[in-house]
Design a protein around this motif. Structure first.
Motif, PDB file in Angstrom:
ATOM      1  N   LEU A 178      39.288  51.156  37.403  1.00  0.00           N
ATOM      2  CA  LEU A 178      40.227  50.612  36.545  1.00  0.00           C
ATOM      3  C   LEU A 178      40.574  49.124  37.084  1.00  0.00           C
ATOM      4  N   THR A 179      40.432  48.226  36.228  1.00  0.00           N
ATOM      5  CA  THR A 179      40.523  46.666  36.479  1.00  0.00           C
ATOM      6  C   THR A 179      41.780  46.005  35.991  1.00  0.00           C
ATOM      7  N   PHE A 180      42.303  46.691  34.653  1.00  0.00           N
ATOM      8  CA  PHE A 180      43.370  46.336  34.285  1.00  0.00           C
ATOM      9  C   PHE A 180      44.042  47.277  33.465  1.00  0.00           C
ATOM     10  N   ASP A 181      45.510  47.555  33.677  1.00  0.00           N
ATOM     11  CA  ASP A 181      46.172  48.436  33.161  1.00  0.00           C
ATOM     12  C   ASP A 181      47.515  47.767  32.433  1.00  0.00           C
ATOM     13  N   SER A 182      47.891  47.962  31.391  1.00  0.00           N
ATOM     14  CA  SER A 182      48.971  47.029  30.654  1.00  0.00           C
ATOM     15  C   SER A 182      50.363  47.522  31.437  1.00  0.00           C
ATOM     16  N   ARG A 222      48.995  50.856  25.167  1.00  0.00           N
ATOM     17  CA  ARG A 222      48.796  50.680  26.524  1.00  0.00           C
ATOM     18  C   ARG A 222      47.225  50.107  26.515  1.00  0.00           C
ATOM     19  N   MET A 223      46.957  48.939  27.135  1.00  0.00           N
ATOM     20  CA  MET A 223      45.670  48.450  27.431  1.00  0.00           C
ATOM     21  C   MET A 223      45.082  48.887  28.666  1.00  0.00           C
ATOM     22  N   LEU A 224      43.740  49.227  28.490  1.00  0.00           N
ATOM     23  CA  LEU A 224      42.853  49.467  30.006  1.00  0.00           C
ATOM     24  C   LEU A 224      41.574  48.889  29.938  1.00  0.00           C
ATOM     25  N   THR A 225      41.151  48.396  31.102  1.00  0.00           N
ATOM     26  CA  THR A 225      39.936  47.965  31.188  1.00  0.00           C
ATOM     27  C   THR A 225      39.227  48.564  32.186  1.00  0.00           C
ATOM     28  N   PHE A 226      37.934  49.224  32.195  1.00  0.00           N
ATOM     29  CA  PHE A 226      37.313  49.933  33.330  1.00  0.00           C
ATOM     30  C   PHE A 226      35.936  48.878  33.544  1.00  0.00           C
TER      31      PHE A 226
END
Length: 164
Positions: free
Chosen positions: A65-69, A84-88
Protein backbone atom coordinates in the motif's frame (compact mmCIF):
# COMPACT_ATOMS: atom_id res chain seq x y z
CA UNK A 1 9.26 -33.66 20.05
CA UNK A 2 12.96 -32.96 20.43
CA UNK A 3 15.28 -31.75 17.68
CA UNK A 4 17.25 -34.98 17.84
CA UNK A 5 14.31 -37.04 16.58
CA UNK A 6 13.49 -35.93 13.06
CA UNK A 7 12.74 -39.27 11.44
CA UNK A 8 15.20 -38.80 8.58
CA UNK A 9 17.58 -41.67 9.19
CA UNK A 10 19.23 -40.45 12.36
CA UNK A 11 20.25 -43.03 14.93
CA UNK A 12 17.01 -42.60 16.97
CA UNK A 13 14.48 -42.68 14.12
CA UNK A 14 13.36 -46.25 14.86
CA UNK A 15 13.21 -45.88 18.64
CA UNK A 16 10.22 -44.97 20.80
CA UNK A 17 9.78 -41.57 22.40
CA UNK A 18 11.53 -40.95 25.69
CA UNK A 19 9.48 -40.44 28.85
CA UNK A 20 10.25 -36.70 28.78
CA UNK A 21 9.11 -36.36 25.16
CA UNK A 22 5.93 -38.31 25.87
CA UNK A 23 5.17 -36.22 28.97
CA UNK A 24 5.74 -32.99 27.02
CA UNK A 25 3.41 -34.18 24.25
CA UNK A 26 0.71 -35.12 26.76
CA UNK A 27 1.03 -31.77 28.56
CA UNK A 28 0.78 -29.92 25.25
CA UNK A 29 -2.38 -31.85 24.34
CA UNK A 30 -3.96 -31.14 27.74
CA UNK A 31 -3.20 -27.42 27.35
CA UNK A 32 -4.75 -27.42 23.85
CA UNK A 33 -7.91 -29.06 25.19
CA UNK A 34 -8.14 -26.61 28.10
CA UNK A 35 -7.71 -23.63 25.78
CA UNK A 36 -10.38 -25.01 23.42
CA UNK A 37 -12.84 -25.20 26.34
CA UNK A 38 -11.94 -22.01 28.24
CA UNK A 39 -11.11 -19.70 25.33
CA UNK A 40 -12.26 -21.20 22.01
CA UNK A 41 -11.28 -19.59 18.72
CA UNK A 42 -14.39 -17.97 17.16
CA UNK A 43 -15.55 -19.79 14.03
CA UNK A 44 -15.35 -16.63 11.91
CA UNK A 45 -11.78 -15.95 13.00
CA UNK A 46 -10.78 -19.54 12.30
CA UNK A 47 -12.24 -19.23 8.77
CA UNK A 48 -10.39 -15.94 8.18
CA UNK A 49 -7.14 -17.64 9.23
CA UNK A 50 -7.80 -20.57 6.89
CA UNK A 51 -8.60 -18.20 4.02
CA UNK A 52 -5.49 -16.13 4.72
CA UNK A 53 -3.37 -19.28 4.64
CA UNK A 54 -5.01 -20.23 1.35
CA UNK A 55 -3.48 -17.05 -0.08
CA UNK A 56 -0.05 -18.57 0.38
CA UNK A 57 1.16 -18.72 -3.19
CA UNK A 58 4.87 -18.98 -3.90
CA UNK A 59 4.46 -17.22 -7.24
CA UNK A 60 2.41 -14.31 -5.89
CA UNK A 61 4.02 -10.95 -5.29
CA UNK A 62 2.69 -8.79 -2.47
CA UNK A 63 1.63 -5.32 -3.55
CA UNK A 64 2.47 -2.74 -0.92
CA UNK A 65 0.00 0.00 0.00
CA UNK A 66 1.62 3.25 -1.14
CA UNK A 67 -1.35 5.62 -0.78
CA UNK A 68 -4.46 5.57 1.41
CA UNK A 69 -6.73 8.61 1.36
CA UNK A 70 -7.71 7.99 4.99
CA UNK A 71 -4.11 8.68 5.97
CA UNK A 72 -2.46 10.59 3.13
CA UNK A 73 -5.16 12.84 1.67
CA UNK A 74 -6.15 16.36 2.64
CA UNK A 75 -9.87 16.52 3.57
CA UNK A 76 -12.16 18.36 1.17
CA UNK A 77 -14.46 20.86 2.82
CA UNK A 78 -18.14 20.01 2.44
CA UNK A 79 -17.53 16.37 1.43
CA UNK A 80 -19.40 14.23 3.96
CA UNK A 81 -18.59 10.73 2.69
CA UNK A 82 -15.60 10.88 0.35
CA UNK A 83 -14.57 7.70 -1.46
CA UNK A 84 -11.51 5.92 -0.13
CA UNK A 85 -8.66 5.99 -2.61
CA UNK A 86 -5.98 3.29 -2.43
CA UNK A 87 -2.84 2.66 -4.46
CA UNK A 88 -0.86 -0.59 -4.31
CA UNK A 89 2.49 -1.28 -5.99
CA UNK A 90 4.47 -4.44 -6.69
CA UNK A 91 7.50 -3.68 -8.87
CA UNK A 92 6.06 -2.51 -12.21
CA UNK A 93 2.39 -3.31 -11.40
CA UNK A 94 0.23 -0.56 -9.87
CA UNK A 95 -3.37 -0.97 -8.75
CA UNK A 96 -5.51 2.12 -8.07
CA UNK A 97 -8.78 1.43 -6.25
CA UNK A 98 -11.65 3.68 -5.21
CA UNK A 99 -13.90 2.21 -2.52
CA UNK A 100 -17.35 3.82 -2.34
CA UNK A 101 -20.67 2.91 -0.78
CA UNK A 102 -21.68 1.63 -4.25
CA UNK A 103 -18.71 -0.69 -4.77
CA UNK A 104 -15.19 -0.71 -6.18
CA UNK A 105 -13.77 1.12 -9.16
CA UNK A 106 -10.18 0.58 -10.15
CA UNK A 107 -7.45 0.30 -12.72
CA UNK A 108 -4.44 -1.95 -13.15
CA UNK A 109 -1.30 -0.39 -14.65
CA UNK A 110 0.27 -1.14 -17.02
CA UNK A 111 -3.12 -1.40 -18.71
CA UNK A 112 -4.33 -4.78 -19.86
CA UNK A 113 -6.84 -7.50 -19.12
CA UNK A 114 -6.68 -9.10 -15.67
CA UNK A 115 -8.77 -11.29 -13.41
CA UNK A 116 -9.32 -9.84 -9.95
CA UNK A 117 -10.65 -11.51 -6.83
CA UNK A 118 -11.85 -9.43 -3.90
CA UNK A 119 -10.89 -11.51 -0.87
CA UNK A 120 -12.99 -10.75 2.17
CA UNK A 121 -12.35 -13.27 4.92
CA UNK A 122 -15.05 -15.85 5.42
CA UNK A 123 -17.31 -14.36 2.75
CA UNK A 124 -17.33 -15.64 -0.82
CA UNK A 125 -14.77 -14.05 -3.11
CA UNK A 126 -16.09 -11.51 -5.59
CA UNK A 127 -14.62 -12.08 -9.04
CA UNK A 128 -14.02 -9.10 -11.30
CA UNK A 129 -12.45 -8.64 -14.71
CA UNK A 130 -10.30 -5.75 -15.91
CA UNK A 131 -10.76 -4.69 -19.53
CA UNK A 132 -7.97 -4.02 -22.06
CA UNK A 133 -7.38 -0.63 -20.40
CA UNK A 134 -7.02 -2.28 -16.98
CA UNK A 135 -10.31 -0.86 -15.66
CA UNK A 136 -12.58 -2.86 -13.34
CA UNK A 137 -15.68 -2.31 -11.22
CA UNK A 138 -17.36 -4.25 -8.44
CA UNK A 139 -21.02 -3.98 -7.50
CA UNK A 140 -20.71 -4.24 -3.71
CA UNK A 141 -18.13 -2.61 -1.45
CA UNK A 142 -16.11 -4.99 0.71
CA UNK A 143 -17.10 -5.16 4.36
CA UNK A 144 -14.47 -5.85 6.96
CA UNK A 145 -10.94 -6.91 6.04
CA UNK A 146 -10.26 -7.35 2.33
CA UNK A 147 -7.44 -7.84 -0.16
CA UNK A 148 -7.23 -8.09 -3.94
CA UNK A 149 -5.64 -10.94 -5.90
CA UNK A 150 -4.80 -10.03 -9.50
CA UNK A 151 -3.88 -12.42 -12.26
CA UNK A 152 -2.33 -10.74 -15.27
CA UNK A 153 -1.19 -13.41 -17.67
CA UNK A 154 1.15 -15.65 -15.70
CA UNK A 155 1.73 -13.08 -12.96
CA UNK A 156 -0.11 -13.16 -9.61
CA UNK A 157 -0.17 -10.09 -7.35
CA UNK A 158 -1.85 -9.98 -3.93
CA UNK A 159 -2.44 -6.69 -2.11
CA UNK A 160 -2.02 -6.12 1.58
CA UNK A 161 -5.11 -6.76 3.71
CA UNK A 162 -7.05 -3.63 4.72
CA UNK A 163 -10.21 -2.93 6.65
CA UNK A 164 -12.93 -1.34 4.51
Amino acid sequence: MSDTHDGFGDERSDQAFTDDELATGLLEEELRQAAAILDPVPTGLRQVAVDAFALHDLDARVAELTFDSLVDAIPVRGETDPPRMLTFRADDVTVDVEVTSDGLIGQVLPPGPARIEVLSGPLAHARLAADELGRFTGEAPPTGPFALRLRTGREVVVTEWLRA
